[in-house]
Design a protein around this motif. Structure first.
Motif, PDB file in Angstrom:
ATOM      1  N   ASP A   1      -0.058  17.774  60.411  1.00 53.59           N
ATOM      2  CA  ASP A   1       0.366  16.766  61.370  1.00 53.59           C
ATOM      3  C   ASP A   1       0.423  17.448  62.734  1.00 53.59           C
ATOM      4  O   ASP A   1       0.042  18.615  62.843  1.00 53.59           O
ATOM      5  CB  ASP A   1       1.706  16.119  60.930  1.00 53.59           C
ATOM      6  CG  ASP A   1       2.869  17.098  60.849  1.00 53.59           C
ATOM      7  OD1 ASP A   1       2.943  18.052  61.671  1.00 53.59           O
ATOM      8  OD2 ASP A   1       3.749  16.911  59.989  1.00 53.59           O
ATOM      9  N   PRO A   2       0.869  16.778  63.778  1.00 53.34           N
ATOM     10  CA  PRO A   2       0.857  17.419  65.101  1.00 53.34           C
ATOM     11  C   PRO A   2       1.729  18.678  65.218  1.00 53.34           C
ATOM     12  O   PRO A   2       1.512  19.486  66.108  1.00 53.34           O
ATOM     13  CB  PRO A   2       1.375  16.320  66.026  1.00 53.34           C
ATOM     14  CG  PRO A   2       1.009  15.047  65.334  1.00 53.34           C
ATOM     15  CD  PRO A   2       1.183  15.342  63.874  1.00 53.34           C
ATOM     16  N   VAL A   3       2.675  18.873  64.301  1.00 54.46           N
ATOM     17  CA  VAL A   3       3.578  20.025  64.377  1.00 54.46           C
ATOM     18  C   VAL A   3       3.313  21.056  63.287  1.00 54.46           C
ATOM     19  O   VAL A   3       3.293  22.253  63.543  1.00 54.46           O
ATOM     20  CB  VAL A   3       5.056  19.561  64.312  1.00 54.46           C
ATOM     21  CG1 VAL A   3       6.009  20.748  64.287  1.00 54.46           C
ATOM     22  CG2 VAL A   3       5.379  18.637  65.480  1.00 54.46           C
ATOM     23  N   ASP A   4       3.105  20.603  62.058  1.00 53.84           N
ATOM     24  CA  ASP A   4       3.012  21.504  60.904  1.00 53.84           C
ATOM     25  C   ASP A   4       1.650  21.466  60.228  1.00 53.84           C
ATOM     26  O   ASP A   4       0.974  20.438  60.216  1.00 53.84           O
ATOM     27  CB  ASP A   4       4.054  21.117  59.847  1.00 53.84           C
ATOM     28  CG  ASP A   4       5.469  21.392  60.295  1.00 53.84           C
ATOM     29  OD1 ASP A   4       5.779  22.560  60.592  1.00 53.84           O
ATOM     30  OD2 ASP A   4       6.275  20.441  60.349  1.00 53.84           O
ATOM     31  N   VAL A   5       1.297  22.608  59.623  1.00 54.13           N
ATOM     32  CA  VAL A   5       0.139  22.728  58.747  1.00 54.13           C
ATOM     33  C   VAL A   5       0.696  23.077  57.372  1.00 54.13           C
ATOM     34  O   VAL A   5       1.398  24.083  57.223  1.00 54.13           O
ATOM     35  CB  VAL A   5      -0.834  23.830  59.225  1.00 54.13           C
ATOM     36  CG1 VAL A   5      -2.008  23.952  58.271  1.00 54.13           C
ATOM     37  CG2 VAL A   5      -1.300  23.563  60.649  1.00 54.13           C
ATOM     38  N   PHE A   6       0.403  22.239  56.391  1.00 56.38           N
ATOM     39  CA  PHE A   6       0.855  22.474  55.020  1.00 56.38           C
ATOM     40  C   PHE A   6      -0.272  23.108  54.243  1.00 56.38           C
ATOM     41  O   PHE A   6      -1.398  22.601  54.239  1.00 56.38           O
ATOM     42  CB  PHE A   6       1.317  21.160  54.382  1.00 56.38           C
ATOM     43  CG  PHE A   6       2.530  20.585  55.044  1.00 56.38           C
ATOM     44  CD1 PHE A   6       3.799  20.919  54.597  1.00 56.38           C
ATOM     45  CD2 PHE A   6       2.417  19.751  56.154  1.00 56.38           C
ATOM     46  CE1 PHE A   6       4.928  20.420  55.231  1.00 56.38           C
ATOM     47  CE2 PHE A   6       3.526  19.247  56.792  1.00 56.38           C
ATOM     48  CZ  PHE A   6       4.792  19.581  56.323  1.00 56.38           C
ATOM     49  N   MET A   7       0.029  24.257  53.625  1.00 52.83           N
ATOM     50  CA  MET A   7      -1.005  25.048  52.948  1.00 52.83           C
ATOM     51  C   MET A   7      -0.617  25.267  51.494  1.00 52.83           C
ATOM     52  O   MET A   7       0.565  25.214  51.134  1.00 52.83           O
ATOM     53  CB  MET A   7      -1.165  26.394  53.673  1.00 52.83           C
ATOM     54  CG  MET A   7      -1.516  26.233  55.160  1.00 52.83           C
ATOM     55  SD  MET A   7      -1.773  27.807  56.006  1.00 52.83           S
ATOM     56  CE  MET A   7      -3.484  28.122  55.527  1.00 52.83           C
TER      57      MET A   7
ATOM     58  N   ARG B   1       3.164  26.915  47.860  1.00 47.80           N
ATOM     59  CA  ARG B   1       2.998  26.042  49.020  1.00 47.80           C
ATOM     60  C   ARG B   1       3.811  26.607  50.176  1.00 47.80           C
ATOM     61  O   ARG B   1       4.801  27.305  49.969  1.00 47.80           O
ATOM     62  CB  ARG B   1       3.485  24.627  48.715  1.00 47.80           C
ATOM     63  CG  ARG B   1       2.678  23.926  47.660  1.00 47.80           C
ATOM     64  CD  ARG B   1       3.174  22.488  47.454  1.00 47.80           C
ATOM     65  NE  ARG B   1       2.539  21.900  46.302  1.00 47.80           N
ATOM     66  CZ  ARG B   1       1.317  21.392  46.280  1.00 47.80           C
ATOM     67  NH1 ARG B   1       0.590  21.387  47.380  1.00 47.80           N
ATOM     68  NH2 ARG B   1       0.807  20.887  45.177  1.00 47.80           N
ATOM     69  N   LEU B   2       3.387  26.273  51.387  1.00 48.68           N
ATOM     70  CA  LEU B   2       4.132  26.666  52.579  1.00 48.68           C
ATOM     71  C   LEU B   2       3.757  25.734  53.706  1.00 48.68           C
ATOM     72  O   LEU B   2       2.790  24.972  53.606  1.00 48.68           O
ATOM     73  CB  LEU B   2       3.833  28.125  52.957  1.00 48.68           C
ATOM     74  CG  LEU B   2       2.392  28.511  53.288  1.00 48.68           C
ATOM     75  CD1 LEU B   2       2.029  28.195  54.742  1.00 48.68           C
ATOM     76  CD2 LEU B   2       2.186  29.985  53.037  1.00 48.68           C
ATOM     77  N   ASN B   3       4.527  25.786  54.759  1.00 48.18           N
ATOM     78  CA  ASN B   3       4.088  25.144  55.988  1.00 48.18           C
ATOM     79  C   ASN B   3       4.280  26.125  57.129  1.00 48.18           C
ATOM     80  O   ASN B   3       5.165  26.968  57.109  1.00 48.18           O
ATOM     81  CB  ASN B   3       4.781  23.794  56.246  1.00 48.18           C
ATOM     82  CG  ASN B   3       6.235  23.908  56.542  1.00 48.18           C
ATOM     83  OD1 ASN B   3       7.019  24.270  55.684  1.00 48.18           O
ATOM     84  ND2 ASN B   3       6.616  23.586  57.767  1.00 48.18           N
TER      85      ASN B   3
ATOM     86  N   VAL C   1      -5.628  24.749  53.791  1.00 41.37           N
ATOM     87  CA  VAL C   1      -4.910  23.612  54.362  1.00 41.37           C
ATOM     88  C   VAL C   1      -4.956  22.452  53.377  1.00 41.37           C
ATOM     89  O   VAL C   1      -6.018  22.093  52.868  1.00 41.37           O
ATOM     90  CB  VAL C   1      -5.524  23.196  55.708  1.00 41.37           C
ATOM     91  CG1 VAL C   1      -4.881  21.922  56.237  1.00 41.37           C
ATOM     92  CG2 VAL C   1      -5.396  24.328  56.718  1.00 41.37           C
ATOM     93  N   GLU C   2      -3.785  21.906  53.130  1.00 43.10           N
ATOM     94  CA  GLU C   2      -3.670  20.725  52.278  1.00 43.10           C
ATOM     95  C   GLU C   2      -3.551  19.477  53.153  1.00 43.10           C
ATOM     96  O   GLU C   2      -4.295  18.523  52.983  1.00 43.10           O
ATOM     97  CB  GLU C   2      -2.456  20.879  51.359  1.00 43.10           C
ATOM     98  CG  GLU C   2      -2.385  19.870  50.262  1.00 43.10           C
ATOM     99  CD  GLU C   2      -1.338  20.231  49.220  1.00 43.10           C
ATOM    100  OE1 GLU C   2      -1.620  19.992  48.037  1.00 43.10           O
ATOM    101  OE2 GLU C   2      -0.250  20.733  49.580  1.00 43.10           O
ATOM    102  N   THR C   3      -2.622  19.500  54.087  1.00 41.96           N
ATOM    103  CA  THR C   3      -2.458  18.412  55.056  1.00 41.96           C
ATOM    104  C   THR C   3      -1.916  19.029  56.339  1.00 41.96           C
ATOM    105  O   THR C   3      -1.438  20.162  56.350  1.00 41.96           O
ATOM    106  CB  THR C   3      -1.465  17.317  54.579  1.00 41.96           C
ATOM    107  OG1 THR C   3      -0.178  17.901  54.399  1.00 41.96           O
ATOM    108  CG2 THR C   3      -1.921  16.661  53.299  1.00 41.96           C
TER     109      THR C   3
END
Length: 153
Positions: free
Chosen positions: A141-147, A117-119, A137-139
């Protein structure tokens, strides 16, 4: 002087506590454009966040042609790893070094059958690197992409 487009000769070495300041400085340089674009750059905070989370035992220093070129951390978690603090000297970006380092780490996690996992910051060019290596992409938000990336055979 022309910049070589060839992949430099590189190695990884274990990080040491004394590496914290050179890495914190590199983090500030590498992350500044994306953080400024997102309205989140803070000269002190960008370095302090690294200092506060630096674990030498999980971090490797990237050496290119024998010189400090960056770092990457692979932090173990339950049944997975977190890829963190992957920073390369901007002068060495776009020459295949990031892909080579990432491939070497993913070979290890694949052998262990582990998820990674990473962001990454929204809009960061690094996202394309991760997508080329199988992260999805898992989730976000306005700042981060969690992969996330599952193990490959």
């Amino acid at each position: 002087m022309e910049t070589s487009t060839l992949l430099p000769n590189w190695t990884l070495r274990p990080a040491h506590p004394a590496d914290v300041e050179p890495i914190a400085e590199l983090r500030a340089v590498v992350m500044r454009p994306d953080l400024e674009r997102l309205g989140r750059f803070d000269e002190h905070r960008v370095r302090q966040r690294f200092r506060d989370s630096f674990v030498p035992a999980h971090t490797s220093v990237v050496l290119a042609e024998g010189r400090f070129a960056g770092c990457v951390a692979l932090r173990p978690a339950e049944h997975e790893h977190w890829l963190e603090h992957f920073f390369l000297d901007p002068a060495l970006q776009g020459r295949g070094l990031g892909s080579a380092v990432l491939r070497s780490l993913l070979t290890r996690t694949d052998a262990d059958g582990q998820l990674v996992r990473l962001n990454v910051l929204q809009g960061s060019a690094a996202r394309r690197l991760y997508e080329r290596h199988g992260f999805t992409v898992e989730t976000e938000d306005p700042v981060d992409v969690f992969m996330v990336r599952g193990p490959r055979r």
